[in-house]
Structures are given as C-alpha cells and as structure tokens.
Design an enzyme around this catalytic site. Structure first.
Site, PDB file in Angstrom:
ATOM      1  CD  GLU A 160       1.508   0.547  -0.509  1.00  0.00           C
ATOM      2  OE1 GLU A 160       1.225  -0.642  -0.336  1.00  0.00           O
ATOM      3  OE2 GLU A 160       1.840   1.306   0.401  1.00  0.00           O
ATOM      4  CD  GLU A 265       0.736   6.661   2.649  1.00  0.00           C
ATOM      5  OE1 GLU A 265       1.370   5.797   3.304  1.00  0.00           O
ATOM      6  OE2 GLU A 265      -0.141   6.364   1.836  1.00  0.00           O
TER       7      GLU A 265
HETATM    8  C1  XIL Z   1      -0.961   2.010   7.540  1.00  0.00           C
HETATM    9  C2  XIL Z   1      -1.697   2.593   8.737  1.00  0.00           C
HETATM   10  O1  XIL Z   1      -1.008   3.724   9.192  1.00  0.00           O
HETATM   11  C3  XIL Z   1      -1.811   1.560   9.842  1.00  0.00           C
HETATM   12  O2  XIL Z   1      -2.631   2.040  10.890  1.00  0.00           O
HETATM   13  C4  XIL Z   1      -2.381   0.254   9.288  1.00  0.00           C
HETATM   14  O3  XIL Z   1      -2.372  -0.728  10.297  1.00  0.00           O
HETATM   15  C5  XIL Z   1      -1.592  -0.232   8.091  1.00  0.00           C
HETATM   16  O4  XIL Z   1      -1.542   0.800   7.108  1.00  0.00           O
HETATM   17  N1  XIL Z   1       1.196   2.845   2.987  1.00  0.00           N
HETATM   18  C6  XIL Z   1      -0.113   3.264   2.916  1.00  0.00           C
HETATM   19  C7  XIL Z   1      -0.892   3.455   4.160  1.00  0.00           C
HETATM   20  O5  XIL Z   1      -0.597   3.600   1.819  1.00  0.00           O
HETATM   21  O6  XIL Z   1      -2.253   3.202   3.980  1.00  0.00           O
HETATM   22  C8  XIL Z   1      -0.327   2.602   5.288  1.00  0.00           C
HETATM   23  O7  XIL Z   1      -1.026   2.951   6.483  1.00  0.00           O
HETATM   24  C9  XIL Z   1       1.161   2.807   5.440  1.00  0.00           C
HETATM   25  C10 XIL Z   1       1.887   2.417   4.171  1.00  0.00           C
END
Ligand code: XIL
Length: 375
Positions: A160, A265
């Site tokens: 990101e 994701e």
């Molecule tokens: C999220 C997790 O799923 C949660 O448990 C945590 O509280 C916050 O992060 N983008 C990403 C992930 O790259 O690491 C994030 O995961 C969601 C958005």
C-alpha cells in the site's frame, strides 16, 4: 443396443446429478469439492490465517484450510507490530508456527508484509528522525526476511505505498527515506531472502490511475536491476461495485511487465461503507448505526443471489486469464473471520467469503466451483 446404452447413460447421469445435489448439503469434511483440487491446474488458492487458527483453537477452520487451500497469508502475525514489537525485540513465535503448519500440510506461505505504514510498532510512531527510520527499515527487512528465506514461498515486500491518484503515499517511509525507499526495500529483501519471491501488494490498483502508479513503480524497480517477481491486487470489493473491466485491463497490463499477477486479499462486501469511495485503508473508520448493519440476523436471498453472481462473474474472468494469474487468496476462511465485520465500522455482520459462519459452503462457493468446469 444403442437405445440400451443411452438408457444406461441417462440413468447414470441422473445418479451423478443426484450425488452432486447431495454434496451441497453434506458435511464439510466429506464430499464438498475442494477449491485447491478443482483449480489445481489454474491457480494456487489461498486464505488469510489468523492467530486462533494457528494456535489450533479453531479446529473447524483448520480442517477447512487443509481441505480447501494450498496457500496461506498470515492475517496479522507477520506484521511489524507483532513480529518486531521492540527496537531490538522480535517475536517469531506465531510466524514460526505458521511456517511449520504450512510445511506439514504442503501449503505455500505468502509472508505479509515487510514495509507498510499501518500496524507499525508503537516505537516507530514516536521515534521518527530520519536516521532511526533508516535503521529500523534496514534491520527489519534484513532480520525478518532472512529468517524466513526459502521457508516462505513469497513476501509482500511493500504494501500500500500508493495514493488513489497513483502518486506515492505520504508515509513515514516516504517522508524520512525519500521516493527511492521502495526500490531499496526490494533490494534489501532480495539480499536477505534470495530464495523467496518478492511482490508489491496494494488495493485499488485495478483502477486506472492507481494502476498507472503501480506500473511506474514496478518499472522503476526493474530499471534499477532489482528483483520483483509479482504484483498483488488485494481485491477488497463490493457487490454493488465489482470493477470487472478494470480488473481485466489490469491483468493484461501487469502481465505485460513480465511478472506474476495475483489476487491477494479477496472478499466481496455486501455492506455499504460510509463514504462514496472503495477504500481498503484500515485507518478509515467510522461509527455505525442500525441502518448500516442491515443483515444482522441473516442475509436476504436477493443479496445472497447477488453475491453468488458477483463471485461467478469474477471467477469466470479469472478463468479466462488463468495463464496470467498465479494465485487467488481469500481474506479469511469463513464469514465469521472476516475483518469486514469490524471495518470500517465495528460490530457489523458481513458475508464476504465463500464459507458461512458454520463453515458451510455458500451458494457463492458452488458458483466459483462451476466456473472451473465451464473452461
Ligand atoms: C487487516 C486484518 O484483516 C485485520 O485483522 C487487522 O485488524 C487490520 O488489517 N489490507 C491489508 C491487510 O494489506 O493486511 C489488512 O488486514 C486489510 C487491508
């Protein structure tokens, strides 16, 4: 004679159809098809794994992981705040367990993530002079990436780093290290982890402007002679706004860079976020109210159908480009695990994944499975 065979054929087809109908309601551990099996010649199929699952406290999820997935990404365990909690202190406990679980079950680990502005250790939020940030940056990458060299299949080296308009996010790393920090991160990771693949990961990079930023970033890394093996499009989408055309264009554009393309994701929210945008920025949170949590008890059929169609459309597209896509990872095993129950509004009930809260496959699961047989 021909008639006789035809009869046998029809009869056995009916029998098979009967079996596949039974499959849909059968218990998860017996006759439910397996995503990793169904797509074994197409892409690796992953899930995010949380701490409860790795500690063996969520047996049903663990069983599903073994049955359905051949890749895992630690949902939080390898983020800096967990793995590097003090300046000179590392906590490899959970990450080591994850790596052992994966090795035992023949599962690939995509380690997540080395350099990200979110979920940083507390000391990084105060200790912000340029020298300290540089020292942290180098120590963190070298120590963590070298420990898991070759033990994890891949690393999300940088997560990101981009704004929606494709410019670099004004993170602590950009502020203190300057715009070359991303190339430097990959260079350090390449040195520390020569036997694991190195990826750039972000949300919304299927969108044209942000995609252009990601392409420029990847080209810059390549031009510096530094290794980058792939790009992860996170895929936090919404049933009302599935960007199929942009996804298709992104697969082509990233593939043209000669690197792996992954969806890392994946989840499809059925709930509105309070803003008009499609962000997955974890710092963008809001207060909720009852109207923002409309499916507290259950998901209405009409929405279930919409979700099923969204997954079907998406996997139809993925199958069209199966040669160009190496992995598809869901951000969680079942709806109960999903971060979307607590983000951007805490305490909602969302339904973004393929397995429900009882670990039963949803209609969306079967719509995904069906896309495999069509090709
Ligand atoms: C999220 C997790 O799923 C949660 O448990 C945590 O509280 C916050 O992060 N983008 C990403 C992930 O790259 O690491 C994030 O995961 C969601 C958005």
């Amino acid at each position: 004679m021909i008639k006789y065979f035809r009869f046998i054929f029809i009869f056995s087809s009916l029998f098979l159809v009967g079996c596949s109908t039974t499959k849909k309601t059968a218990p998860i551990n017996s006759t439910v098809p397996s995503l990793k099996e169904i797509f074994k010649n197409d892409f690796v199929i992953g899930t995010a794994m949380d701490t409860q699952q790795i500690l063996g406290k969520d047996k049903s999820a663990d069983k599903l992981i073994q049955q359905q997935f051949n890749a895992v990404t630690p949902e939080n365990m390898m983020k800096a705040e967990v793995i590097h909690p003090g300046w000179n202190e590392y906590n490899f406990h959970y990450a080591d367990m994850l790596v052992a679980f994966a090795a035992k079950n023949n599962i690939k680990v995509n380690a997540h993530t080395l350099i990200w502005h979110s979920q940083l250790p507390a000391y990084m939020q105060h200790n912000q002079d340029a020298d300290s940030v540089k020292q942290y940056f180098e120590n963190h990458i070298s120590t963590v990436a070298s420990r898991y060299d070759g033990k994890v299949y891949s690393w999300d080296v940088v997560n990101e780093a981009l704004n929606e308009d494709g410019t670099l996010r004004n993170s602590i790393f950009l502020q203190k290290l300057g715009p070359d920090y991303i190339v430097d991160a990959f260079r350090l990771a390449q040195k520390a982890s020569p036997h694991s693949k190195l990826y750039y990961n972000d949300y919304n990079i299927e969108q044209p402007q942000k995609r252009a930023g990601a392409i420029a970033l990847i080209k810059k890394i390549q031009a510096a002679g530094v290794r980058i093996d792939g790009v992860g499009i996170q895929g936090h989408w919404n049933i009302n706004n599935l960007p199929l055309k942009n996804i298709e264009e992104s697969i082509k554009a990233f593939n043209a860079l000669g690197i792996e393309v992954m969806f890392t994701e994946l989840d499809i929210s059925v709930l509105k976020n309070p803003w008009d945008n499609n962000t997955a920025d974890i710092s963008a949170t809001a207060k909720g109210n009852a109207a923002m949590n409309p499916y507290k008890k259950n998901l209405p059929d009409s929405i279930q159908t919409k979700l099923t169609k969204a997954y079907s459309d998406l996997f139809t597209l993925f199958m069209k480009y199966k040669k160009d896509i190496s992995r598809i990872t869901f951000w969680g095993v079942d709806d109960g695990q999903s971060w979307l129950n607590n983000w951007p509004i805490a305490g909602r009930t969302n339904y973004p994944l393929l397995f429900d809260r009882n670990f039963k496959p949803k209609p969306a699961f079967y719509s995904v499975i069906a896309t495999a047989s069509k090709q």
